[in-house]
Design a protein around this motif. Structure first.
Motif, short mmCIF file in Angstrom:
data_model
loop_
_atom_site.label_atom_id
_atom_site.label_comp_id
_atom_site.label_asym_id
_atom_site.label_seq_id
_atom_site.Cartn_x
_atom_site.Cartn_y
_atom_site.Cartn_z
N GLU A 1 -5.60 -9.69 11.20
CA GLU A 1 -5.02 -10.46 9.89
C GLU A 1 -4.46 -9.51 8.74
O GLU A 1 -3.61 -9.66 8.20
CB GLU A 1 -6.35 -11.26 9.19
CG GLU A 1 -6.83 -12.48 9.96
CD GLU A 1 -5.60 -13.59 10.19
OE1 GLU A 1 -4.86 -13.69 9.17
OE2 GLU A 1 -5.72 -14.25 11.20
N ALA A 2 -5.14 -8.33 8.80
CA ALA A 2 -4.85 -7.20 7.71
C ALA A 2 -3.37 -6.81 8.27
O ALA A 2 -2.72 -6.50 7.20
CB ALA A 2 -5.97 -6.12 7.76
N GLN A 3 -3.21 -6.67 9.53
CA GLN A 3 -1.85 -6.20 9.84
C GLN A 3 -0.60 -7.05 9.27
O GLN A 3 0.46 -6.82 9.27
CB GLN A 3 -1.73 -5.99 11.24
CG GLN A 3 -2.46 -4.69 11.77
CD GLN A 3 -2.91 -4.77 13.16
OE1 GLN A 3 -2.55 -5.48 14.01
NE2 GLN A 3 -3.82 -3.72 13.50
N LYS A 4 -1.12 -8.51 9.02
CA LYS A 4 -0.04 -9.30 8.53
C LYS A 4 0.35 -9.40 7.25
O LYS A 4 1.38 -9.88 6.65
CB LYS A 4 -0.46 -10.91 9.16
CG LYS A 4 -0.44 -11.28 10.61
CD LYS A 4 -1.01 -12.51 10.72
CE LYS A 4 -1.66 -12.69 11.98
NZ LYS A 4 -2.25 -13.91 12.13
N PHE A 5 -0.52 -8.53 6.37
CA PHE A 5 -0.43 -8.46 5.11
C PHE A 5 1.12 -7.82 4.59
O PHE A 5 1.24 -6.55 5.17
CB PHE A 5 -1.46 -7.78 4.31
CG PHE A 5 -2.89 -8.45 4.44
CD1 PHE A 5 -2.82 -9.81 4.74
CD2 PHE A 5 -3.81 -7.78 4.13
CE1 PHE A 5 -4.12 -10.48 4.92
CE2 PHE A 5 -5.25 -8.30 4.51
CZ PHE A 5 -5.27 -9.48 4.53
N ILE B 1 -6.46 2.41 3.36
CA ILE B 1 -6.39 1.13 3.60
C ILE B 1 -7.63 0.64 4.25
O ILE B 1 -8.35 -0.70 3.76
CB ILE B 1 -5.24 0.60 4.54
CG1 ILE B 1 -3.73 1.13 3.60
CG2 ILE B 1 -5.26 -0.63 4.78
CD1 ILE B 1 -2.67 1.05 4.68
N VAL B 2 -8.34 1.20 5.18
CA VAL B 2 -9.50 0.81 5.65
C VAL B 2 -10.48 0.85 4.77
O VAL B 2 -11.46 -0.31 4.67
CB VAL B 2 -9.81 1.72 6.95
CG1 VAL B 2 -11.33 1.42 7.59
CG2 VAL B 2 -9.00 1.84 8.01
N ASN C 1 2.17 -7.64 1.71
CA ASN C 1 1.91 -6.81 0.09
C ASN C 1 0.53 -7.18 -0.24
O ASN C 1 -0.11 -8.03 0.17
CB ASN C 1 3.12 -7.31 -0.74
CG ASN C 1 3.16 -8.98 -0.79
OD1 ASN C 1 2.02 -9.73 -0.57
ND2 ASN C 1 4.62 -9.68 -0.69
N PHE C 2 0.42 -6.86 -1.32
CA PHE C 2 -0.95 -6.98 -2.18
C PHE C 2 -1.42 -8.64 -2.37
O PHE C 2 -2.31 -9.04 -2.31
CB PHE C 2 -0.96 -6.25 -3.63
CG PHE C 2 -2.49 -6.26 -4.36
CD1 PHE C 2 -3.36 -5.79 -3.82
CD2 PHE C 2 -2.43 -7.28 -5.32
CE1 PHE C 2 -4.68 -5.65 -4.56
CE2 PHE C 2 -3.52 -7.23 -6.21
CZ PHE C 2 -4.63 -6.50 -5.84
N GLY C 3 -0.18 -9.25 -2.46
CA GLY C 3 -0.29 -10.86 -2.77
C GLY C 3 -1.04 -11.40 -1.61
O GLY C 3 -1.96 -12.36 -1.80
N ASP C 4 -0.45 -10.96 -0.60
CA ASP C 4 -0.83 -11.50 0.92
C ASP C 4 -2.30 -11.10 0.95
O ASP C 4 -3.07 -12.02 1.46
CB ASP C 4 0.01 -10.95 1.88
CG ASP C 4 1.29 -11.58 2.00
OD1 ASP C 4 1.46 -12.36 1.24
OD2 ASP C 4 2.16 -10.93 2.79
N PHE C 5 -2.96 -9.99 0.62
CA PHE C 5 -4.22 -9.66 0.76
C PHE C 5 -5.00 -10.61 -0.34
O PHE C 5 -6.08 -10.99 0.37
CB PHE C 5 -4.10 -8.04 0.26
CG PHE C 5 -5.52 -7.48 0.58
CD1 PHE C 5 -6.50 -7.98 1.00
CD2 PHE C 5 -5.75 -6.01 -0.32
CE1 PHE C 5 -7.75 -7.23 1.27
CE2 PHE C 5 -7.04 -5.28 -0.16
CZ PHE C 5 -8.00 -6.01 0.54
N PHE D 1 0.91 -1.34 0.01
CA PHE D 1 -0.14 0.15 0.02
C PHE D 1 0.87 1.22 0.05
O PHE D 1 0.56 2.29 -0.37
CB PHE D 1 -0.88 -0.01 1.29
CG PHE D 1 -2.16 -0.76 1.00
CD1 PHE D 1 -3.22 -0.38 0.13
CD2 PHE D 1 -2.35 -1.85 1.61
CE1 PHE D 1 -4.25 -1.05 0.00
CE2 PHE D 1 -3.58 -2.54 1.38
CZ PHE D 1 -4.52 -2.22 0.72
N LYS D 2 2.16 1.17 0.68
CA LYS D 2 2.86 2.20 0.83
C LYS D 2 3.52 2.61 -0.71
O LYS D 2 3.81 3.87 -1.11
CB LYS D 2 4.11 1.97 1.82
CG LYS D 2 4.88 3.17 2.25
CD LYS D 2 5.95 2.58 3.38
CE LYS D 2 6.85 3.75 3.52
NZ LYS D 2 7.91 3.17 4.29
#
Lengths: 81, 256
Positions: free
Chosen positions: A57-61, A38-39, A63-67, A28-29
């Motif tokens: 969970e979102a805090q563990k992402f 992001i929210v 990169n975009f792929g993790d999302f 996101f950065k």
């Protein structure tokens, strides 16, 4: 359209960037998204796919792929249920 | 002995954590059944619901972003279908973007105003219909930022000023229906959100400067909300009650 492509479109619309700039490895950065972006992206994806993305969970992402992977796991779990 | 709110149903928006959690538990301790609304933290909301049920009253968890009018409709449709009425609405859910006035943009404005002000209007409109013929209480949570300038608090302060003005208008328009409408404004309340502000150096640790000798807790705010929900507060209408340990009336106080 794939789940990944749908999420890419949602994020691009919220952050006001061209979707080609959103890569699986990117963050996101990288696309200059602030905390509100992001929210809003999380909420829009939750509404689109009727899933929940807990903050922890979102805090563990990383990169975009993790999302995308997390959303796909949620959808698979939903299908199994 | 029956409890003062026995048989009443209360909706507390944003009640998974912080002040909303304390309000939900306080009203439940007085016998009210509680609708626990949350937006981002289901685990916290479910913990609140378990704590409420442990007191022998009912709890229902509803996820919804109150910044979205369609989601507000979903909340009240659910309450209408499942319960058929509502006695107490606590407009507690809040959000905000920490920026100076000159850095605010339309997105930050809309996001904050939608959750902190527009939702108060829309929830109160829907709630008042479910209170028809039985009276009711509406209490909204404000902050001292509505009247005082706090660093990076601009849009939240503006939204809380709107909330307080709306409280006055709602109080008068809903008075003939037997609905009491008020607000409660805390100063720096000891919550997770406050710890962030202190850590970031945006506000001072006010523990020593509060005339009452300690910081305001969520339970202090909840106690005042519970009073406003009682029949003893029947003649209080359209007011914003400040719960700040004396800070706002002694701005130049220094610790002894």
């Amino acid at each position: 359209m794939s789940v990944e492509e749908q999420i890419r479109e949602i994020v691009a619309k919220i952050v006001h960037v061209d979707k080609s700039l959103i890569t699986r490895e990117g963050t996101f950065k990288d696309i200059k998204a602030d905390s509100l972006d992001i929210v809003q992206a999380m909420v829009a994806v939750e509404d689109t796919f009727d899933i929940e993305i807990p903050d922890e969970e979102a805090q563990k992402f990383q990169n975009f792929g993790d999302f995308v992977d997390f959303v796909e796991r949620c959808l698979a779990a939903k299908e199994r249920a | 002995m029956s409890q003062p709110l026995q048989g009443r149903l209360a909706l507390v928006t944003g009640s998974g954590r912080g002040i909303g959690n304390a309000i939900a538990l306080k009203l439940a301790s007085q016998g009210a059944d509680i609708i626990v609304n949350f937006f981002r933290r289901r685990d916290a909301a479910e913990k609140t619901a378990r704590d409420i049920e442990a007191m022998g009253v009912k709890a229902q968890v509803i996820k919804a972003n109150v910044g979205d009018p369609a989601k507000i409709d979903e909340i009240f449709d659910t309450i209408g279908n499942d319960w058929g009425h509502l006695d107490i609405l606590i407009n507690n859910a809040a959000s905000g973007v920490g920026r100076s006035v000159m850095d605010l943009d339309v997105k930050a404005w809309d996001w904050t105003m939608d959750i902190n002000a527009k939702a108060v209007l829309l929830c109160s409109q829907r709630a008042s219909k479910l209170m028809e013929g039985r009276g009711g209480k509406i209490v909204s949570i404000s902050s001292l930022g509505s009247s005082f300038v706090l660093p990076t608090y601009a849009i939240v302060g503006v939204s809380k000023a709107a909330l307080e003005a709306l409280t006055r208008y709602l109080a008068i328009e809903l008075a003939p229906k037997g609905i009491c409408v008020n607000a409660v404004a805390g100063s720096a309340v000891e919550t997770e959100a406050l710890k962030f502000y202190i850590k970031e150096g945006l506000i001072k640790d006010t523990r020593q400067a509060t005339p009452a000798g300690r910081m305001v807790t969520p339970e202090d705010v909840a106690n005042t909300v519970a009073f406003l929900c009682s029949e003893e507060a029947f003649m209080i209408r359209g007011q914003t009650i400040i719960v700040d340990g004396g800070t706002s009336v002694a701005p130049f106080a220094t610790p002894e």
